[in-house]
Write an enzyme that holds these catalytic residues in place. Sequence first.
Site, PDB file in Angstrom:
ATOM      1  N   HIS A   1      -5.381  -1.593  -2.264  1.00  0.00           N
ATOM      2  CA  HIS A   1      -4.343  -2.553  -1.889  1.00  0.00           C
ATOM      3  C   HIS A   1      -4.398  -3.707  -2.887  1.00  0.00           C
ATOM      4  O   HIS A   1      -5.212  -3.694  -3.833  1.00  0.00           O
ATOM      5  CB  HIS A   1      -4.521  -3.012  -0.436  1.00  0.00           C
ATOM      6  CG  HIS A   1      -5.897  -3.497  -0.107  1.00  0.00           C
ATOM      7  ND1 HIS A   1      -6.455  -4.603  -0.705  1.00  0.00           N
ATOM      8  CD2 HIS A   1      -6.851  -3.010   0.736  1.00  0.00           C
ATOM      9  CE1 HIS A   1      -7.671  -4.804  -0.236  1.00  0.00           C
ATOM     10  NE2 HIS A   1      -7.948  -3.839   0.638  1.00  0.00           N
TER      11      HIS A   1
ATOM     12  N   HIS B   1      -7.814  -5.126  -4.015  1.00  0.00           N
ATOM     13  CA  HIS B   1      -8.522  -4.394  -5.077  1.00  0.00           C
ATOM     14  C   HIS B   1      -7.860  -4.658  -6.433  1.00  0.00           C
ATOM     15  O   HIS B   1      -8.535  -4.861  -7.443  1.00  0.00           O
ATOM     16  CB  HIS B   1      -8.468  -2.888  -4.813  1.00  0.00           C
ATOM     17  CG  HIS B   1      -9.099  -2.455  -3.535  1.00  0.00           C
ATOM     18  ND1 HIS B   1      -8.377  -1.914  -2.493  1.00  0.00           N
ATOM     19  CD2 HIS B   1     -10.387  -2.466  -3.118  1.00  0.00           C
ATOM     20  CE1 HIS B   1      -9.188  -1.606  -1.496  1.00  0.00           C
ATOM     21  NE2 HIS B   1     -10.420  -1.938  -1.844  1.00  0.00           N
TER      22      HIS B   1
ATOM     23  N   SER C   1      -7.062  -5.259   3.975  1.00  0.00           N
ATOM     24  CA  SER C   1      -8.197  -4.366   4.169  1.00  0.00           C
ATOM     25  C   SER C   1      -7.657  -2.951   4.243  1.00  0.00           C
ATOM     26  O   SER C   1      -6.578  -2.724   4.816  1.00  0.00           O
ATOM     27  CB  SER C   1      -8.905  -4.708   5.495  1.00  0.00           C
ATOM     28  OG  SER C   1      -9.738  -3.625   5.895  1.00  0.00           O
TER      29      SER C   1
ATOM     30  N   ARG D   1      -8.708  -0.807   6.083  1.00  0.00           N
ATOM     31  CA  ARG D   1      -8.732  -0.420   7.495  1.00  0.00           C
ATOM     32  C   ARG D   1      -7.517  -0.952   8.270  1.00  0.00           C
ATOM     33  O   ARG D   1      -7.285  -0.513   9.390  1.00  0.00           O
ATOM     34  CB  ARG D   1     -10.033  -0.869   8.163  1.00  0.00           C
ATOM     35  CG  ARG D   1     -11.234  -0.070   7.682  1.00  0.00           C
ATOM     36  CD  ARG D   1     -12.497  -0.337   8.481  1.00  0.00           C
ATOM     37  NE  ARG D   1     -13.537   0.620   8.149  1.00  0.00           N
ATOM     38  CZ  ARG D   1     -14.551   0.401   7.307  1.00  0.00           C
ATOM     39  NH1 ARG D   1     -14.665  -0.772   6.702  1.00  0.00           N
ATOM     40  NH2 ARG D   1     -15.446   1.340   7.072  1.00  0.00           N
TER      41      ARG D   1
END
Length: 285
Positions: free
Chosen positions: A34, A37, A185, A187
């Site tokens: 994402h 990063h 994140s 997640r």
Amino acid sequence: MDVCTTVHALRARLDEPRRARQTLGFVPTMGALHEGHLSLVRAARAECDVVAASIFVNPLQFGPGEDFAAYPRDLENDLARYEAAGVDVAFTPDVATFTPADRLTTVHVAGLTERLEGAARPGHFDGVTTIVAKLFTAVQPERAYFGAKDYQQLVVIRRMVADLDMPVAVVACPTVREPDGIALSSRNAYLTPEQREQARTLSRALFAARDRWDGDADSARALLRRIMGAAPGVRLDYAEVCDPQTLEPLEGVVGGPARALVAAHVGGTRLIDNLRLDPCGAGTQ
Ligand code: PAF
């Protein structure tokens, strides 16, 4: 962009830039990329001659019952994003070769790894430091880029690098947030639209604590717990106000800097976030 799947191929690819004394920047990730990063890649691109970045969903840092099997994987898309962001060399080792079943060595940072995430996820940081040490050995970067989103990880890795005299500068990059404050994140992909709303509680609590920060760690901690405890759909794991270096919980009125760190379950997803407590509101690092 070259893609190397073995340490041998990676070393061969990096040999020439190393001999030409080019600065090598490294971004380790577990993929499911994402903007957070990609901000690390951009920071490396701006500061280094050659940028290497890895994608490795590291089985050693997932505990039993955690989401190793379910962790989002999309290698093709991730490689395209790396290339577009300016990565020169992608390292994508396979699990069986990079973490063989008969390995006997673990890198363990004591103390710092026992609190917060370490208490909630026993063995997690051993998995992180062991793999990051292996990645540093494989890549041998001058600079390595980590997000402040995983703040305890950053502190632990800095300590490993210092204690083992690893010749790498650890560069911390600010957490990247959505406009509504939620920290990016991988997640977050697990969250339903309703859970995504509930997940905003973590950053809402942190920003409230920072906005009202007057140096009193106890009242900041109480505020975090009150906001997170009252939020529907959010199961608080921890909300702490800590020394930014030692991660020891702070008590009473403190003169120096502080870091607020929170973790909570939203549905089946465990989320973490953190913020520097700073009356000027500067720096989400
Ligand atoms: O932050 C992560 O994505 C991982 O913990 C890392 C540093 C790539 C090690 O597996």
